[in-house]
Design a protein around this motif. Structure first.
Motif, PDB file in Angstrom:
ATOM      1  N   GLN A  38      53.290  74.395   8.079  1.00  0.00           N
ATOM      2  CA  GLN A  38      54.425  73.590   8.590  1.00  0.00           C
ATOM      3  C   GLN A  38      54.213  72.111   8.260  1.00  0.00           C
ATOM      4  O   GLN A  38      55.127  71.427   7.828  1.00  0.00           O
ATOM      5  CB  GLN A  38      54.595  73.810  10.098  1.00  0.00           C
ATOM      6  CG  GLN A  38      55.721  72.961  10.689  1.00  0.00           C
ATOM      7  CD  GLN A  38      56.012  73.261  12.155  1.00  0.00           C
ATOM      8  OE1 GLN A  38      55.600  74.279  12.706  1.00  0.00           O
ATOM      9  NE2 GLN A  38      56.748  72.358  12.794  1.00  0.00           N
ATOM     10  N   HIS A  39      53.007  71.618   8.499  1.00  0.00           N
ATOM     11  CA  HIS A  39      52.645  70.271   8.036  1.00  0.00           C
ATOM     12  C   HIS A  39      51.738  70.424   6.823  1.00  0.00           C
ATOM     13  O   HIS A  39      50.840  71.253   6.820  1.00  0.00           O
ATOM     14  CB  HIS A  39      51.951  69.475   9.142  1.00  0.00           C
ATOM     15  CG  HIS A  39      52.923  68.944  10.161  1.00  0.00           C
ATOM     16  ND1 HIS A  39      52.527  68.291  11.299  1.00  0.00           N
ATOM     17  CD2 HIS A  39      54.285  68.980  10.202  1.00  0.00           C
ATOM     18  CE1 HIS A  39      53.615  67.937  11.998  1.00  0.00           C
ATOM     19  NE2 HIS A  39      54.681  68.355  11.356  1.00  0.00           N
ATOM     20  N   TYR A  40      51.995  69.615   5.806  1.00  0.00           N
ATOM     21  CA  TYR A  40      51.364  69.831   4.503  1.00  0.00           C
ATOM     22  C   TYR A  40      50.889  68.545   3.842  1.00  0.00           C
ATOM     23  O   TYR A  40      50.058  68.576   2.947  1.00  0.00           O
ATOM     24  CB  TYR A  40      52.354  70.547   3.571  1.00  0.00           C
ATOM     25  CG  TYR A  40      53.730  69.925   3.660  1.00  0.00           C
ATOM     26  CD1 TYR A  40      54.062  68.806   2.915  1.00  0.00           C
ATOM     27  CD2 TYR A  40      54.667  70.408   4.573  1.00  0.00           C
ATOM     28  CE1 TYR A  40      55.293  68.197   3.040  1.00  0.00           C
ATOM     29  CE2 TYR A  40      55.912  69.805   4.698  1.00  0.00           C
ATOM     30  CZ  TYR A  40      56.217  68.692   3.931  1.00  0.00           C
ATOM     31  OH  TYR A  40      57.424  68.088   4.081  1.00  0.00           O
ATOM     32  N   PRO A 129      63.493  71.112  21.092  1.00  0.00           N
ATOM     33  CA  PRO A 129      63.104  72.365  20.427  1.00  0.00           C
ATOM     34  C   PRO A 129      61.797  72.925  20.986  1.00  0.00           C
ATOM     35  O   PRO A 129      61.646  74.143  21.118  1.00  0.00           O
ATOM     36  CB  PRO A 129      62.941  71.969  18.955  1.00  0.00           C
ATOM     37  CG  PRO A 129      63.055  70.478  18.878  1.00  0.00           C
ATOM     38  CD  PRO A 129      63.696  69.998  20.138  1.00  0.00           C
ATOM     39  N   GLU A 130      60.890  72.043  21.364  1.00  0.00           N
ATOM     40  CA  GLU A 130      59.591  72.513  21.872  1.00  0.00           C
ATOM     41  C   GLU A 130      59.743  73.276  23.184  1.00  0.00           C
ATOM     42  O   GLU A 130      58.945  74.152  23.484  1.00  0.00           O
ATOM     43  CB  GLU A 130      58.622  71.340  22.075  1.00  0.00           C
ATOM     44  CG  GLU A 130      58.194  70.642  20.797  1.00  0.00           C
ATOM     45  CD  GLU A 130      59.216  69.639  20.277  1.00  0.00           C
ATOM     46  OE1 GLU A 130      60.262  69.432  20.942  1.00  0.00           O
ATOM     47  OE2 GLU A 130      58.974  69.073  19.205  1.00  0.00           O
ATOM     48  N   GLU A 131      60.750  72.913  23.998  1.00  0.00           N
ATOM     49  CA  GLU A 131      60.922  73.613  25.274  1.00  0.00           C
ATOM     50  C   GLU A 131      61.314  75.076  25.017  1.00  0.00           C
ATOM     51  O   GLU A 131      60.820  75.984  25.691  1.00  0.00           O
ATOM     52  CB  GLU A 131      61.986  72.901  26.127  1.00  0.00           C
ATOM     53  CG  GLU A 131      62.213  73.517  27.499  1.00  0.00           C
ATOM     54  CD  GLU A 131      61.100  73.237  28.507  1.00  0.00           C
ATOM     55  OE1 GLU A 131      60.059  72.645  28.132  1.00  0.00           O
ATOM     56  OE2 GLU A 131      61.271  73.623  29.688  1.00  0.00           O
ATOM     57  N   LEU A 211      56.358  57.206  17.415  1.00  0.00           N
ATOM     58  CA  LEU A 211      57.743  57.666  17.605  1.00  0.00           C
ATOM     59  C   LEU A 211      58.026  58.795  16.638  1.00  0.00           C
ATOM     60  O   LEU A 211      57.861  58.606  15.431  1.00  0.00           O
ATOM     61  CB  LEU A 211      58.701  56.540  17.191  1.00  0.00           C
ATOM     62  CG  LEU A 211      59.156  55.484  18.170  1.00  0.00           C
ATOM     63  CD1 LEU A 211      60.144  54.567  17.451  1.00  0.00           C
ATOM     64  CD2 LEU A 211      59.816  56.102  19.392  1.00  0.00           C
ATOM     65  N   HIS A 212      58.449  59.944  17.125  1.00  0.00           N
ATOM     66  CA  HIS A 212      58.863  60.973  16.173  1.00  0.00           C
ATOM     67  C   HIS A 212      59.841  61.991  16.732  1.00  0.00           C
ATOM     68  O   HIS A 212      60.316  62.848  15.999  1.00  0.00           O
ATOM     69  CB  HIS A 212      57.644  61.713  15.616  1.00  0.00           C
ATOM     70  CG  HIS A 212      57.054  62.692  16.591  1.00  0.00           C
ATOM     71  ND1 HIS A 212      56.356  62.307  17.699  1.00  0.00           N
ATOM     72  CD2 HIS A 212      57.104  64.041  16.629  1.00  0.00           C
ATOM     73  CE1 HIS A 212      55.981  63.378  18.372  1.00  0.00           C
ATOM     74  NE2 HIS A 212      56.419  64.453  17.750  1.00  0.00           N
ATOM     75  N   ARG A 213      60.148  61.913  18.041  1.00  0.00           N
ATOM     76  CA  ARG A 213      61.071  62.904  18.606  1.00  0.00           C
ATOM     77  C   ARG A 213      62.437  62.762  17.967  1.00  0.00           C
ATOM     78  O   ARG A 213      62.968  61.640  17.903  1.00  0.00           O
ATOM     79  CB  ARG A 213      61.287  62.675  20.105  1.00  0.00           C
ATOM     80  CG  ARG A 213      60.150  62.948  20.968  1.00  0.00           C
ATOM     81  CD  ARG A 213      60.117  64.356  21.531  1.00  0.00           C
ATOM     82  NE  ARG A 213      58.721  64.594  21.800  1.00  0.00           N
ATOM     83  CZ  ARG A 213      58.014  65.595  21.315  1.00  0.00           C
ATOM     84  NH1 ARG A 213      58.588  66.525  20.590  1.00  0.00           N
ATOM     85  NH2 ARG A 213      56.743  65.701  21.567  1.00  0.00           N
ATOM     86  N   PRO A 245      56.197  60.827   9.251  1.00  0.00           N
ATOM     87  CA  PRO A 245      57.077  60.990   8.085  1.00  0.00           C
ATOM     88  C   PRO A 245      58.552  61.166   8.449  1.00  0.00           C
ATOM     89  O   PRO A 245      59.433  60.647   7.756  1.00  0.00           O
ATOM     90  CB  PRO A 245      56.543  62.250   7.383  1.00  0.00           C
ATOM     91  CG  PRO A 245      55.318  62.679   8.085  1.00  0.00           C
ATOM     92  CD  PRO A 245      55.047  61.744   9.225  1.00  0.00           C
ATOM     93  N   ARG A 246      58.824  61.870   9.537  1.00  0.00           N
ATOM     94  CA  ARG A 246      60.231  62.028   9.963  1.00  0.00           C
ATOM     95  C   ARG A 246      60.843  60.662  10.259  1.00  0.00           C
ATOM     96  O   ARG A 246      61.971  60.357   9.877  1.00  0.00           O
ATOM     97  CB  ARG A 246      60.285  62.891  11.239  1.00  0.00           C
ATOM     98  CG  ARG A 246      61.659  62.972  11.865  1.00  0.00           C
ATOM     99  CD  ARG A 246      61.617  63.619  13.246  1.00  0.00           C
ATOM    100  NE  ARG A 246      61.508  65.055  13.211  1.00  0.00           N
ATOM    101  CZ  ARG A 246      62.533  65.899  13.040  1.00  0.00           C
ATOM    102  NH1 ARG A 246      63.750  65.440  12.881  1.00  0.00           N
ATOM    103  NH2 ARG A 246      62.341  67.195  13.041  1.00  0.00           N
ATOM    104  N   THR A 247      60.072  59.810  10.940  1.00  0.00           N
ATOM    105  CA  THR A 247      60.556  58.496  11.355  1.00  0.00           C
ATOM    106  C   THR A 247      60.697  57.564  10.147  1.00  0.00           C
ATOM    107  O   THR A 247      61.674  56.818  10.029  1.00  0.00           O
ATOM    108  CB  THR A 247      59.592  57.909  12.403  1.00  0.00           C
ATOM    109  OG1 THR A 247      59.372  58.908  13.394  1.00  0.00           O
ATOM    110  CG2 THR A 247      60.141  56.662  13.048  1.00  0.00           C
TER     111      THR A 247
END
Ligand code: UD1
Length: 376
Positions: A38-40, A129-131, A211-213, A245-247
Motif C-alpha cells: 500500500q505504501h511503496y 475510512p479508518e473507522e 497533516l494527512h487526513r 505525499p498525499r498532502t
C-alpha cells in the motif's frame, strides 16, 4: 505455528517490529511477513524497514495506490493466493488501514483465524475510512488485543465475546521505548534539509506539524485555512513540517505552496522513524491529525494539539497530553496560546504503555494456539 503477519502502510511498520521481535524469542512461533505494498515510496517504506530492523517481507503484493475500492480489492485478490502458498495457522493484522481490513476479510473467509492488534479503538465517525476498517476488522477477528481500557467497552457494545479480548497495552510504545536513545536530533534534520540553525535560532523551541487526513487536506478551503493558521503560529514558533505525499500532492494541486514558503516553516520530506522520534521528543508542541502521534506524544510527555474533531484514542486526552482542536483557526490558536502560556497539557503514561505489550501478545497468542484457537 506459522503466523502470517501483514503490513501495508507506514503506521503498520512500527507496530509490527516489536511483535516480530517477541515472536522471534519463542521457537514455537514462526512469523511470516507479507507487505501489501500500500505504501511503496522509499521514504514511506524502505526507510522504516531499515531503521526499525524489520526483516525483508517474505512476499510483497505491490498493490500501490488507488481508490479505496481498487486498493482494497487488489489486496484481497493478491492476498488470497498468498494465503494458499504460505498456509498459515493464523493471520495477524495491526491498526486500521485498508490493508488491515482487506487481509482480515480474506483470511476469515478462508477459515483462517484472525488476530487484530490495536482492536477496539473507535472515533464514532463513520466518515473516516479508518473507522470502517476498525469496526469491520474487529468483527472478523478471533483474538483481539487492545491498547486502552475503552477498547473492551467498545467491543462489548458491538457484541464481541469478551473472552476473545485482551488488554495488553500499546505495541507502538514498545517501539518508541526501544528506540528513544537512537532518535535523530532535530538540529541534524534541519541541517540535512539545508537549513542549519533553523532549530537553534528558536530559543523557545519549535512546533512539529503533520497533516494527512483526507478531511484536512483534500479540500482547498480547509487546507488553505489550516496552512494560514500554521503560518500565524510560525510567527512566534518555528514549524518543522514533514509533508505526507498525499498532502504534498494537494498543496501543489490547489496552488498553496506559497503558504508554506515562509522563513519560519521548514517543509521536510517524509521522515524516517528515528527522525520522527527526535522531532517529537524535542518539540515544544506537536500539531497533528495522525492517530499514532497522539499516542507517541502522550508517551513522551509532549503537548499535542490534534487537528481533528474526534479521536479514537481517548486515553490520550483523559490521561495524556492531547487536546482536540479540530480545524478551526480560533480553536487551534487558543490551544497553541495555552502552550505558550503554561507549557500546555501535562499528563501521565497510560497503563501497560510500558514497552512490554508485544511480549504479552506473544504469550497470550501462543497459549491460544495451543488451545486450538479457542478462548480461555
Ligand atoms: C494511509 C491510511 C491512513 C494512515 C496513513 C499513514 C488508509 C485508508 N489510510 O493513508 O490510515 O494514517 O496511510 O500514512 O489505509 N502515496 C505516495 N507514496 C506512497 C504512498 C502513498 O505517493 O508510498 C500517495 C499517493 O498519491 C496516494 C496517496 O498518497 O494516492 C494516499 O495513499 P493511501 O495509501 O491511499 O492513503 P494514505 O493517505 O497514505
Amino acid at each position: 505455528y506459522r503466523i502470517l503477519c501483514v503490513v501495508g502502510a507506514r503506521p503498520n511498520f512500527m507496530k509490527m517490529a516489536p511483535i516480530l521481535a517477541a515472536f522471534g524469542k519463542r521457537p514455537a512461533l514462526h512469523a511470516q511477513l507479507v507487505h501489501t505494498g500500500q505504501h511503496y515510496d522509499v521514504a514511506m517504506n524502505e526507510q522504516y524497514f531499515a531503521s526499525l530492523g524489520l526483516p525483508r517481507p517474505d512476499l510483497n503484493l505491490e498493490v500501490g495506490s488507488g481508490s479505496h475500492a481498487v486498493q482494497t480489492a487488489q489486496v484481497m485478490l493478491r492476498f488470497e493466493s498468498a494465503l494458499a502458498d504460505l498456509a498459515p495457522h493464523a493471520v495477524l493484522v495491526v491498526g486500521d488501514v485498508n490493508s488491515t481490513l482487506a487481509c482480515a476479510l480474506v483470511a476469515r473467509k478462508q477459515g483462517i483465524p484472525v488476530i487484530h492488534v490495536e482492536a477496539g479503538l473507535r472515533s464514532f465517525d463513520r466518515a473516516m475510512p479508518e473507522e470502517i476498517n476498525r469496526v469491520l476488522t474487529d468483527q472478523l477477528s478471533d483474538l483481539l488485543f487492545t491498547t486502552e481500557p475503552d477498547g473492551a467497552a467498545n467491543l462489548a457494545r458491538e457484541g464481541v465475546d469478551a473472552r476473545r479480548v485482551h488488554f495488553v497495552g500499546n505495541v507502538m510504545i514498545d517501539t518508541l521505548r526501544a528506540n528513544l536513545e537512537r532518535a535523530i536530533a532535530p538540529r541534524t534534520i534541519a541541517a540535512d534539509a539545508g537549513r542549519a540553525g533553523f532549530v537553534d535560532s528558536a530559543a523557545d523551541g519549535y512546533a512539529l506539524l503533520t497533516l494527512h487526513r483526507p478531511s484536512n487536506v483534500d479540500q482547498p478551503e480547509t487546507l488553505d485555512r489550516l496552512l494560514r493558521t500554521v503560518g500565524a503560529i510560525s510567527e512566534q514558533t518555528p514549524v518543522m513540517f514533514p509533508v505526507h505525499p498525499r498532502t504534498l500532492a494537494t498543496i501543489e494541486r490547489f496552488g498553496l505552496r506559497d503558504l508554506i514558503a515562509r522563513p519560519a516553516i521548514l517543509p521536510l520530506p517524509p521522515m524516517g522513524y528515528l527522525e520522527m522520534l527526535g522531532l517529537m521528543r524535542d518539540a515544544r508542541v506537536v500539531l497533528t491529525d495522525s492517530g499514532g502521534i497522539q499516542e507517541e506524544t502522550t508517551a513522551l510527555g509532549v503537548p499535542c494539539i490534534t487537528l481533528r474533531d474526534n479521536t479514537e484514542r481517548p486515553i490520550t486526552i483523559s490521561e495524556g497530553t492531547n487536546v482536540l482542536a479540530g480545524n478551526d483557526p480560533a480553536a487551534i490558536m487558543a490551544a497553541y496560546q495555552a502552550v505558550l502560556r503554561d507549557g500546555g497539557k501535562s499528563g501521565r503514561i497510560p497503563a501497560y504503555w510500558d514497552g512490554a505489550a508485544s511480549e504479552r501478545i506473544a504469550d497470550i497468542l501462543l497459549a491460544w494456539l495451543q488451545r486450538g484457537c479457542q478462548p480461555d
